[in-house]
Structures are given as C-alpha cells and as structure tokens.
Motif scaffolding. Structure first.
Motif, mmCIF file in Angstrom:
data_model
loop_
_atom_site.group_PDB
_atom_site.id
_atom_site.type_symbol
_atom_site.label_atom_id
_atom_site.label_comp_id
_atom_site.label_asym_id
_atom_site.label_seq_id
_atom_site.Cartn_x
_atom_site.Cartn_y
_atom_site.Cartn_z
ATOM 1 N N ASN A 63 -10.934 48.474 -45.189
ATOM 2 C CA ASN A 63 -11.844 47.722 -44.325
ATOM 3 C C ASN A 63 -12.152 48.452 -43.030
ATOM 4 O O ASN A 63 -12.766 47.877 -42.129
ATOM 5 N N LEU A 64 -11.723 49.711 -42.938
ATOM 6 C CA LEU A 64 -11.967 50.487 -41.733
ATOM 7 C C LEU A 64 -13.011 51.571 -42.014
ATOM 8 O O LEU A 64 -13.768 51.476 -42.965
ATOM 9 N N ALA A 65 -13.023 52.603 -41.187
ATOM 10 C CA ALA A 65 -14.076 53.610 -41.280
ATOM 11 C C ALA A 65 -13.817 54.664 -42.346
ATOM 12 O O ALA A 65 -14.578 55.620 -42.460
ATOM 13 N N TYR A 66 -12.763 54.520 -43.118
ATOM 14 C CA TYR A 66 -12.470 55.488 -44.165
ATOM 15 C C TYR A 66 -13.542 55.447 -45.252
ATOM 16 O O TYR A 66 -14.043 54.375 -45.609
ATOM 17 N N THR A 67 -13.892 56.627 -45.768
ATOM 18 C CA THR A 67 -14.950 56.716 -46.781
ATOM 19 C C THR A 67 -14.439 57.131 -48.153
ATOM 20 O O THR A 67 -15.186 57.077 -49.126
ATOM 21 N N GLY A 68 -13.172 57.586 -48.237
ATOM 22 C CA GLY A 68 -12.630 58.010 -49.525
ATOM 23 C C GLY A 68 -11.124 57.833 -49.586
ATOM 24 O O GLY A 68 -10.452 57.814 -48.546
ATOM 25 N N MET A 87 -16.338 53.109 -51.508
ATOM 26 C CA MET A 87 -15.485 54.229 -51.148
ATOM 27 C C MET A 87 -15.367 55.218 -52.300
ATOM 28 O O MET A 87 -15.304 54.832 -53.465
ATOM 29 N N LEU A 88 -15.349 56.501 -51.951
ATOM 30 C CA LEU A 88 -15.184 57.538 -52.949
ATOM 31 C C LEU A 88 -13.742 57.537 -53.458
ATOM 32 O O LEU A 88 -12.799 57.510 -52.673
ATOM 33 N N LYS A 89 -13.585 57.537 -54.769
ATOM 34 C CA LYS A 89 -12.255 57.598 -55.382
ATOM 35 C C LYS A 89 -11.988 59.035 -55.807
ATOM 36 O O LYS A 89 -12.677 59.565 -56.681
ATOM 37 N N VAL A 90 -11.026 59.667 -55.169
ATOM 38 C CA VAL A 90 -10.673 61.060 -55.450
ATOM 39 C C VAL A 90 -9.358 61.063 -56.210
ATOM 40 O O VAL A 90 -8.337 60.582 -55.705
ATOM 41 N N MET A 211 -8.894 64.547 -43.906
ATOM 42 C CA MET A 211 -8.045 63.638 -44.660
ATOM 43 C C MET A 211 -6.826 63.375 -43.774
ATOM 44 O O MET A 211 -5.963 64.237 -43.597
ATOM 45 N N PHE A 212 -6.821 62.193 -43.185
ATOM 46 C CA PHE A 212 -5.755 61.812 -42.259
ATOM 47 C C PHE A 212 -5.109 60.555 -42.792
ATOM 48 O O PHE A 212 -5.780 59.553 -43.021
ATOM 49 N N SER A 213 -3.784 60.599 -42.987
ATOM 50 C CA SER A 213 -3.096 59.550 -43.723
ATOM 51 C C SER A 213 -1.895 59.001 -42.967
ATOM 52 O O SER A 213 -0.742 59.321 -43.281
ATOM 53 N N PRO A 214 -2.136 58.173 -41.943
ATOM 54 C CA PRO A 214 -1.023 57.569 -41.200
ATOM 55 C C PRO A 214 -0.157 56.713 -42.111
ATOM 56 O O PRO A 214 -0.630 56.156 -43.101
#
Length: 415
Positions: A63-68, A87-90, A211-214
């Motif tokens: 629900n945030l600004a992440y796109t993938g 959202m892009l699923k990688v 790609m930032f993953s807290p």
C-alpha cells in the motif's frame, strides 16, 4: 550535474540524454509495468514466509510507493496472492525447474519478470516469453565489467555492490545509457535509508530505481517519509470550458481524507474517464455551517479515476488507508501524500462536463452540494451548484486507454 567516469566514456550523462532514453523505453514497450518517468522501488521478500511476518510488513509494503516485489520458490505460493496486480512480480529462480512455480503466479494477473544470476535460467524464461532480470554482485573490476556485459542483454539488471562508493554504479549507468535495460541498485543494508534515498535522488543521472528491503516498520516509515518528500513531478494543467452541469440522482461518493494539509492552491485530479480529470478543491475554503477539513477532498463518485504518479490512476473505490496519492497545485507541481481513510456515503450527484480547446471532453460526478468545489482557471474555488456553461476550470488532458490503472496503447472510447 554528476560526471560519469569510465574507461571508455569521459563525457557526462546529461539530463536530456537520460530523458530521451526514458521516452524511448516508453515508446518501445507499451506493456511495461514500470513507467520510465516514475520512481522504481522494489522490495526483496527473502526470509519472509507469510504476509504476516515481521508484524505484517508486506501488507504495508503493497500500500506504499513500492512498484515491485521479489519472490522466491519457497515463498511464492504464500506471498503472491497478497501482491496487487499493479505491482510487478519478480520471481527469483535458481534453476530451470523453479520456473514451474510460475504457473500459479501468472494466474494472479499482472506482469511477471524472472530474475536470476544463472544464464540458462534466464534463457529458458525468455523462450517462455517472459521478461528477464540479471542479478549481479560486484566486488572488483572484473565482476563490474561482467555485470555490464551480462545485464545489457536483459530487460532488467539488479546490481549489489560490496563497497559503499558510487563510482562502480556510475560506470554501469554510463555503459547502459544507450540500452533499454532498467538498472536497479540493490541496497546492501536493510537499515541504510540514506543509500536508498541518495540513489533515487539522482534519478536524472543515476540508477532507474532501487531495491530496498527494510525489516522493521521504523525503518520503512523513515524511508517512505523521505521518499514522499523526494517524489515530485510536474503535471500539465490546461484550461477547459464547462459545457454541462446537471443533477443525475443518488449515488455513492467518497471523501479522500489524507495525512497531510492542503494549501489553498492544491487539490486532486479526478475524472470519470481516462481522457483526463478536473482539479478538485480541498476543504480549505470558508464554509458557513461547518468547520474546515484541510486534509480532505470531497472527490466524487466511487467509479472515478484519481490521477497518480507515473502516469497511473486509481479507482476511487480501490483506495484504502495507507495508499499513496498525488496532490497537484495550480502550477502543476505534484507531491505525494498518504490516504488516511476513505469516507463513502450515498449522496445526490451532479454530472460536470468540460471541453478542452482541442475538442476533447472529460466529465466527473461529484456530490451535488454548494460546498463542493473545483478550481477555476485562476485557481479560485467554484461551487459546483453554481457552475454555468462557459465557466473556465483547471484540468488535465490524458491519452485514453488504461488497464488496472496503467496506461496501455489500445483503441478505447469512453463516454
């Protein structure tokens, strides 16, 4: 401007050149989920086994600004259903056999990219008609040049650097500038917000995304807060002329309550069609019978499009608390804000139709009440019950045709 230093490239990568490359990406591949003019932010789910891990971190990410979102063979079944189609699923595949897991993922809708550091896996994915992403780790000169050579033949390149210097990243940028490969920098440390923001803050001459993953809500909050201040854009506003304003009966309308305060020249772009929207006023102007709500836009009927960053739209009915929306001022400057809540009720509605100088028409359904307002061409509030044909309003004209809120190149007629 940052100068790019490489073995073969000595000139700077200008903003104009980067913009040309982005425009070529858009024109060359209309079906891409990522918009080349928008921030690209991916999240790596490594170590997560359910959407509720880490106190529901993934539920917040979507629900945030992440796109993938990057998924793995051991968590794809559990996590993929929680990822929205926008959202892009990688999918990170370690072997050709892992590609069998994609059958369930593709059934969920949306675009899928296969990521791997194995050439054979990516070759097989390409044969299946899937987009590919090469994953590289750079710790010396040889691995740096190899990552460039390998990444240039794929749609995406994710690079993780051992050292904190940005010089290797600049070399990759310069070497890939004439290609259509989307460059994603993987942030080494899940707490290094500074690195993520710096990478995104130099988008004109930097990586296409991060790609930032807290792994904590505190770090995620800091990142999204700083990202919101960074993510600004220009939206073209034009003057449109009112041609019709009539009551249409009862219907559901929504107020969008945000977690920010509007200025008297800011609003939201809302429309019933993908041709464009009208700049709707927040509740910051005098009301004789109630207190002001400077965080709210009485935005219209639930079917409406709300225009967002990256040339995307959201249906009003799909917005939820935590969703990201775009706030636009009278000059077209835009900033990001979060939805605090959606307030939906049955109210009398009014159809407002406007025409651009080009002849294109747009419309919007709004609550049929005097205190609901849209912006005039001079950015003054116009009470919608007092609108007359010939009134001038601020609006945005867009090319029609969308699928799940994303611009698509197809013939479409909306009335």
């Amino acid at each position: 401007m940052t100068t790019i230093i490489t073995n073969n490239v000595t000139d700077a990568v200008s903003m104009q050149k980067r913009e040309r490359i982005r425009l070529e990406r858009i024109e060359g591949d209309r079906n891409r989920v990522e918009d080349a003019s928008a921030l690209i932010v991916w999240f790596d789910t490594a170590g997560l086994t359910t959407p509720n891990d880490n106190a529901g971190l993934l539920a917040r990410i979507v629900n945030l600004a992440y796109t993938g979102v990057l998924l793995y063979p051991d968590n794809i079944e559990a996590l993929a259903p929680a990822i929205p189609a926008r959202m892009l699923k990688v999918f990170n595949a370690r072997s050709v056999e892992d590609l069998e897991r994609l059958k369930s993922l593709k059934q969920l809708g949306g675009d899928v990219v296969v990521a791997s550091s194995e050439h054979l896996v990516l070759q097989k994915a390409a044969e299946l008609g899937l987009k590919t992403c090469f994953r590289a780790y750079v710790d010396d000169g040889a691995s740096l040049h190899q990552s460039i050579q390998d990444g240039a033949s794929h749609d995406y390149l994710i690079v993780r650097f051992r050292d904190p210097t940005n010089i290797p990243l600049e070399l990759v940028i310069a070497s890939l500038q004439a290609t259509h490969t989307v460059l994603i920098k993987e942030i080494n440390t899940p707490t290094d917000v500074d690195d993520a923001i710096v990478t995104l803050g130099v988008m004109e001459v930097g990586a296409d995304g991060v790609m930032f993953s807290p792994r904590s809500h505190e770090v995620l909050s800091e990142f999204t807060s700083r990202l919101g201040k960074l993510d600004r854009a220009d939206v073209k506003l034009e003057v449109a002329t009112l041609v019709r304003s009539v009551p249409v009966g009862m219907g559901y309308r929504s107020c969008i309550d945000t977690s920010t305060l509007f200025s008297p020249t800011e609003g939201m772009l809302v429309g019933s069609t993908s041709q464009g929207g009208i700049l709707c006023c927040p509740e910051v102007f005098f009301l004789p019978y109630m207190e002001l709500r400077p965080f709210r836009v009485n935005a219209g009927a639930v079917h409406s499009y709300v225009y967002n960053f990256g040339n995307r739209t959201d249906y009003m009915s799909e917005l939820r608390a935590g969703a990201q929306i775009m706030i636009v001022d009278r000059t077209g400057k835009a900033r990001r804000a979060s939805v605090g809540r959606m307030k939906t009720e049955v109210r009398p509605l009014r159809l407002i139709e406007a025409e651009f100088q080009s002849g294109e028409r747009i419309n919007i359904l709004m609550q049929d009440d005097w205190h609901v307002r849209i912006f005039s061409d001079e950015a003054k509030p116009l009470n919608i019950t007092e609108l007359r044909p010939g009134d001038k309003v601020l609006a945005h004209l867009a090319r029609p045709g969308r699928h799940v809120g994303i611009k698509v190149d197809e013939h479409i007629i909306e009335t």
